[in-house]
Design an enzyme around this catalytic site. Sequence first.
Site, short mmCIF file in Angstrom:
data_model
loop_
_atom_site.label_atom_id
_atom_site.label_comp_id
_atom_site.label_asym_id
_atom_site.label_seq_id
_atom_site.Cartn_x
_atom_site.Cartn_y
_atom_site.Cartn_z
N ASP A 43 -4.95 0.33 -8.97
CA ASP A 43 -6.40 0.07 -9.00
C ASP A 43 -6.87 -0.24 -10.41
O ASP A 43 -7.61 -1.20 -10.66
CB ASP A 43 -7.18 1.28 -8.48
CG ASP A 43 -6.70 1.72 -7.11
OD1 ASP A 43 -5.97 0.95 -6.47
OD2 ASP A 43 -7.06 2.84 -6.70
N SER B 278 -14.07 4.00 -8.58
CA SER B 278 -13.76 4.91 -9.69
C SER B 278 -12.92 4.23 -10.75
O SER B 278 -13.14 4.43 -11.94
CB SER B 278 -13.12 6.20 -9.19
OG SER B 278 -12.01 5.92 -8.40
N GLU C 255 0.84 -1.21 0.00
CA GLU C 255 0.00 0.00 0.00
C GLU C 255 0.87 1.25 0.00
O GLU C 255 1.87 1.31 0.73
CB GLU C 255 -0.87 -0.04 1.27
CG GLU C 255 -2.21 0.60 1.10
CD GLU C 255 -3.12 -0.20 0.16
OE1 GLU C 255 -3.12 0.09 -1.06
OE2 GLU C 255 -3.82 -1.09 0.65
C1 GLA Z 1 -5.32 4.60 -4.01
C2 GLA Z 1 -4.64 4.88 -5.34
C3 GLA Z 1 -3.65 3.78 -5.72
C4 GLA Z 1 -2.70 3.47 -4.57
C5 GLA Z 1 -3.46 3.30 -3.26
C6 GLA Z 1 -2.54 3.16 -2.09
O1 GLA Z 1 -6.15 3.47 -4.10
O2 GLA Z 1 -5.60 5.01 -6.36
O3 GLA Z 1 -2.94 4.12 -6.89
O4 GLA Z 1 -1.72 4.46 -4.46
O5 GLA Z 1 -4.34 4.39 -3.01
O6 GLA Z 1 -1.82 1.98 -2.19
#
Ligand code: GLA
Length: 372
Positions: free
Chosen positions: A167, A126, A36
């Site tokens: 994501d 999203s 993360e």
């Molecule tokens: C959000 C962002 C991702 C990533 C996470 C943290 O979901 O969209 O790109 O950086 O936070 O891991």
Amino acid sequence: MTTPSPSNIVQTRFKDAFAGTPRLFRAPGRINIIGEHVDYAGGKVMPAAIDFACWVAARPNGQNRLRVISDLGDGELPLDMFERHGDWRDYVAGMAFALRDAGHPVVGHDLAIASDVPMGAGVSSSAALEVAVGLALTGGAVTGKQLAVVAQAAENHYVGMACGIMDQFASACGVEGHALVLDCSSLHARPIAMPDTACFLIVDSGVKHRHTSGGYASRRADCETAAKALGVSLLAEIASVDALAGLSGNPLKRARHVVSEIARTSAAEQALATSDLAHLGQLLNQSHASLSSDMEVSTPEVDRLTAIAQATPGVYGARMMGGGFGGSIIALAAPSAAEAALDAILTTYAQDLGHRPGAFVVRAAAGAGEVL
Ligand code: GLA
């Protein structure tokens, strides 16, 4: 009476509002097991697509605009000039403009959109919307990786959120029954089978996040400051926390999180492959501690919910998931213990929150595609 599925909803909506027979596309939300706040630093992440998805029924309309009927509202979005609205329309139109920027031709379409991916809960509603719209506007004529890259660009340049690629990649390229080990520098992904002995629980803290407000961007900026001070272009190039001695303050804390989280993700890859769930659980707990104290992206509610989950019998480990500042936690449990553990977590946390928040047991699902 059963609730109609998003797939039925979009088809009915399309028929009621537009002419002709649409094609149907689906793109899922995601969980992230570990890794993360490292994607934008070029690190390794371990997401999986889930069985909640955004659905789009689509058909070219012969006009230079998108006509949209959706859960979040209806609208006509011109394709001659991008207009920012600060809402769902930016994801839809942004995807069309980002596709064109990347050299993919986009013509006007009629779109009916519906989703059952919970919003603001940290499971990437999203990204699911962007990827589903991208598939629909290209008629599926792009690879998952291309779609992910364009969807990230849509989010960065048209929505205004400086996210990494995790994501969108998980939504576009997920593999049924598998997590992905994704190297965010090379975009090389390796599917890794989820053992039958493991399942993942998602519990919404009830604190809605919004990453277009400053916290996420400032964490990313701290990481870039740290990388610059260390003479590397991305923090993922730093192999050990011992190399961070020259840093101080927030850049040190953020870099310590990134470097240690990438090491935890490699260890988790090994633990998942060998079904060592006790070790994987410990890594999740360590990830949370680091996200909370070094990255400072948790909240008191999320810390409390995580602590409840970590202390619940049947749970191997738990942590906050996604960008933070609210959203959901992810907990690892044995499938036989999952429902009871979920109920125990909810009962305790509901006393704090005043109501039972959204929670579910997730399955690793296939990534985006056309539904024939
Ligand atoms: C959000 C962002 C991702 C990533 C996470 C943290 O979901 O969209 O790109 O950086 O936070 O891991």
